[in-house]
Design an enzyme around this catalytic site. Structure first.
Site, PDB file in Angstrom:
ATOM      1  N   CYS A  67       0.963  -1.340  -0.017  1.00 54.49           N
ATOM      2  CA  CYS A  67      -0.216   0.047  -0.096  1.00 54.49           C
ATOM      3  C   CYS A  67       0.865   1.261  -0.035  1.00 54.49           C
ATOM      4  O   CYS A  67       1.591   1.397   1.115  1.00 54.49           O
ATOM      5  CB  CYS A  67      -0.907   0.046   1.080  1.00 54.49           C
ATOM      6  SG  CYS A  67      -1.870   1.346   1.095  1.00 54.49           S
ATOM      7  N   TRP A 100      -7.171  -7.393   4.007  1.00 57.61           N
ATOM      8  CA  TRP A 100      -5.548  -7.598   4.902  1.00 57.61           C
ATOM      9  C   TRP A 100      -5.912  -8.549   6.127  1.00 57.61           C
ATOM     10  O   TRP A 100      -6.707  -8.457   7.002  1.00 57.61           O
ATOM     11  CB  TRP A 100      -5.213  -6.206   5.471  1.00 57.61           C
ATOM     12  CG  TRP A 100      -5.132  -5.152   4.610  1.00 57.61           C
ATOM     13  CD1 TRP A 100      -6.232  -4.181   4.045  1.00 57.61           C
ATOM     14  CD2 TRP A 100      -4.125  -5.158   3.589  1.00 57.61           C
ATOM     15  NE1 TRP A 100      -5.349  -3.556   2.764  1.00 57.61           N
ATOM     16  CE2 TRP A 100      -4.422  -3.896   2.775  1.00 57.61           C
ATOM     17  CE3 TRP A 100      -2.832  -5.636   3.631  1.00 57.61           C
ATOM     18  CZ2 TRP A 100      -3.456  -3.436   1.806  1.00 57.61           C
ATOM     19  CZ3 TRP A 100      -1.747  -5.341   2.766  1.00 57.61           C
ATOM     20  CH2 TRP A 100      -2.001  -4.184   1.866  1.00 57.61           C
ATOM     21  N   GLU A 144      -6.300   8.128   8.000  1.00 54.15           N
ATOM     22  CA  GLU A 144      -6.200   8.791   6.783  1.00 54.15           C
ATOM     23  C   GLU A 144      -4.559   8.952   6.505  1.00 54.15           C
ATOM     24  O   GLU A 144      -4.155   9.834   7.597  1.00 54.15           O
ATOM     25  CB  GLU A 144      -6.869  10.083   6.696  1.00 54.15           C
ATOM     26  CG  GLU A 144      -6.508  10.915   5.772  1.00 54.15           C
ATOM     27  CD  GLU A 144      -6.522  10.386   4.330  1.00 54.15           C
ATOM     28  OE1 GLU A 144      -7.372   9.741   3.916  1.00 54.15           O
ATOM     29  OE2 GLU A 144      -5.520  10.637   3.602  1.00 54.15           O
ATOM     30  N   SER A 145      -3.809   8.529   5.689  1.00 53.07           N
ATOM     31  CA  SER A 145      -2.389   8.677   5.623  1.00 53.07           C
ATOM     32  C   SER A 145      -1.829  10.120   5.592  1.00 53.07           C
ATOM     33  O   SER A 145      -0.931  10.353   6.190  1.00 53.07           O
ATOM     34  CB  SER A 145      -1.796   7.754   4.327  1.00 53.07           C
ATOM     35  OG  SER A 145      -2.336   8.430   3.265  1.00 53.07           O
ATOM     36  N   TYR A 192      -4.297   4.622  -9.619  1.00 53.68           N
ATOM     37  CA  TYR A 192      -5.676   3.893  -9.357  1.00 53.68           C
ATOM     38  C   TYR A 192      -6.575   4.099 -10.341  1.00 53.68           C
ATOM     39  O   TYR A 192      -7.512   3.192 -10.651  1.00 53.68           O
ATOM     40  CB  TYR A 192      -6.018   4.281  -7.980  1.00 53.68           C
ATOM     41  CG  TYR A 192      -4.990   3.309  -6.934  1.00 53.68           C
ATOM     42  CD1 TYR A 192      -5.390   1.983  -6.597  1.00 53.68           C
ATOM     43  CD2 TYR A 192      -3.904   3.948  -6.446  1.00 53.68           C
ATOM     44  CE1 TYR A 192      -4.423   1.326  -5.931  1.00 53.68           C
ATOM     45  CE2 TYR A 192      -2.963   3.180  -5.623  1.00 53.68           C
ATOM     46  CZ  TYR A 192      -3.444   1.703  -5.195  1.00 53.68           C
ATOM     47  OH  TYR A 192      -2.213   1.121  -4.622  1.00 53.68           O
TER      48      TYR A 192
HETATM   49  N1  LIG Z   1      -7.216   7.479   2.040  1.00 56.08           N
HETATM   50  C1  LIG Z   1      -6.543   6.490   2.688  1.00 56.08           C
HETATM   51  C2  LIG Z   1      -6.684   5.309   1.470  1.00 56.08           C
HETATM   52  C3  LIG Z   1      -6.135   4.157   2.036  1.00 56.08           C
HETATM   53  C4  LIG Z   1      -6.066   2.767   1.047  1.00 56.08           C
HETATM   54  O1  LIG Z   1      -7.124   2.957   0.137  1.00 56.08           O
HETATM   55  N2  LIG Z   1      -5.721   1.657   1.368  1.00 56.08           N
HETATM   56  C5  LIG Z   1      -5.868   0.508   0.642  1.00 56.08           C
HETATM   57  C6  LIG Z   1      -4.735  -0.159   0.259  1.00 56.08           C
HETATM   58  S1  LIG Z   1      -3.734   0.514  -0.823  1.00 56.08           S
HETATM   59  C7  LIG Z   1      -6.876  -0.445   1.318  1.00 56.08           C
HETATM   60  O2  LIG Z   1      -6.313  -0.847   2.460  1.00 56.08           O
HETATM   61  N3  LIG Z   1      -7.845  -0.950   0.934  1.00 56.08           N
HETATM   62  C8  LIG Z   1      -8.754  -1.568   1.351  1.00 56.08           C
HETATM   63  C9  LIG Z   1      -9.940  -1.198   1.247  1.00 56.08           C
HETATM   64  O3  LIG Z   1     -10.373  -0.613   0.694  1.00 56.08           O
HETATM   65  O4  LIG Z   1     -11.120  -2.316   1.492  1.00 56.08           O
HETATM   66  C10 LIG Z   1      -5.321   6.740   2.973  1.00 56.08           C
HETATM   67  O5  LIG Z   1      -4.590   7.674   2.314  1.00 56.08           O
HETATM   68  O6  LIG Z   1      -4.836   6.500   4.115  1.00 56.08           O
END
Ligand SMILES: N[C@@H](CCC(=O)N[C@@H](CS)C(=O)NCC(=O)O)C(=O)O
Length: 331
Positions: A67, A100, A144-145, A192
């Protein structure tokens, strides 16, 4: 009795297309015209507030190696020297659990889904990484990263090994925030939007915007070492985690194939510069990243075959970015 190939192909196309649309709608929600729509992060508390005071060994960061959003937080944690202050757990992308998976997690949770539900009973939204978790109250502080990295930059300075290293300096914020916005929409999320596009038009739009921004950034980096001048900032970390995956994953799997990063004079040196900063390459297990992407995003790669990709030793090759004249002027 032989099945005519035409019939076989038409049937397979029809069935696969239906299945693909169904799988994609679970994996990546889109708007009616096929553009990928990223879901808004749900937990937005701050460390430093009364509810979540900054304390050493109270919080744990959950990341996944593939990720890029989680990767931002892992790099910021290292660059601030917070390894002994904020704990780290690595979740594993696992198609068999549809998300995950966690192994030997101190909470006893076996997946991010269980962790989200432990933090909030009945939670039914997306269970994404990264997550900043409060080990004391069993709550999600933030998922939120973009906000977690700001917290890691300043909320734990009393305990950090490198408190003086400011990755979000006040005077550079307006320019940095403006660039972040462009980079988020067209590059970070842009790749994406290409990979998860459900129509040709959605893909065309995303891919055009992506390469327009990369061209622009390549030009910008011609006379300055980092995006905002001679100092590495969160802006660079946010861009880096997409660039490091680009030639290895997004170029093939997400069809971001107009150019590779190694074809850009300045972006390529810039990428190697950040990769080679102390502590950064250890956060980039490149082969694992490539394997997890190609195997976990099943609807994009049903065969499960992992391509050769770029020779990862090339990321270690020398660069001369430090010789660039200091120029943080945005003219
Ligand atoms: N806005 C979030 C996006 C995080 C994100 O999309 N993570 C993905 C992995 S790259 C995820 O865990 N997706 C699983 C899901 O949405 O169910 C951030 O920037 O923290």
């Amino acid at each position: 009795m032989a099945v005519p190939p035409k019939f076989l192909i038409q049937t397979a196309q029809f069935v696969w297309h239906r299945l693909w649309q169904t799988l994609m709608s679970q994996l990546a929600p889109s708007d009616p015209t096929g553009n990928f729509q990223r879901v808004e992060s749900q937990f937005r508390h701050w460390v430093g507030s009364e509810q979540f005071p900054a304390e050493p060994n109270r919080y744990r960061l959950y990341i996944g190696l593939t990720c890029p959003w989680a990767h931002r937080t892992a790099i910021t944690r290292i660059l601030k020297g917070l390894e002994d202050v904020v704990d780290l757990s690595v979740a594993i992308a696992d198609v068999s659990v549809g998300g995950w998976r966690l192994e030997n997690d101190p909470t006893g949770c076996r997946s991010m889904k269980e962790l989200y539900q432990l933090g909030q009973a009945g939670y039914s939204g997306r269970c994404s990484v990264p997550v900043l978790w409060d080990c004391q109250t069993y709550q999600i502080v933030n998922n939120e990263s973009a906000e977690i990295i700001v917290m890691l930059n300043d909320a734990f300075n009393r305990f950090a090994k490198f408190p003086e290293r400011d990755l979000y300096p006040e005077p550079l914020r307006p320019e940095g925030d403006r660039l972040n916005d462009l980079i988020y929409h067209t590059v970070n999320n842009g790749v994406y939007k290409c990979g998860f596009a459900r129509t040709q038009a959605a893909y065309d739009q995303a891919a055009t915007a992506l390469f327009q921004t990369l061209d622009q950034l390549d030009q910008r980096l011609g006379d300055r070492r980092y995006l905002l001048g001679d100092q590495l900032t969160l802006c660079d970390i946010r861009l880096f985690t997409t660039l490091i995956r680009f030639d290895l994953v997004y170029h093939g799997l997400f069809k971001c194939d107009r150019r590779r990063i190694c074809d850009y004079k300045n972006l390529w040196g810039y990428l190697r510069d950040i990769y080679q900063l102390p502590g950064v390459s250890a956060t980039c297990p490149l082969k694992t990243i490539q394997q997890e992407y190609y195997t976990s995003l099943f609807p994009l790669n049903p065969s499960g075959i992992i391509p050769l990709g770029i020779d990862i030793h090339r990321f270690q090759s020398p660069h001369d970015r430090h010789t660039l004249a200091i120029n943080s002027d945005d003219s």
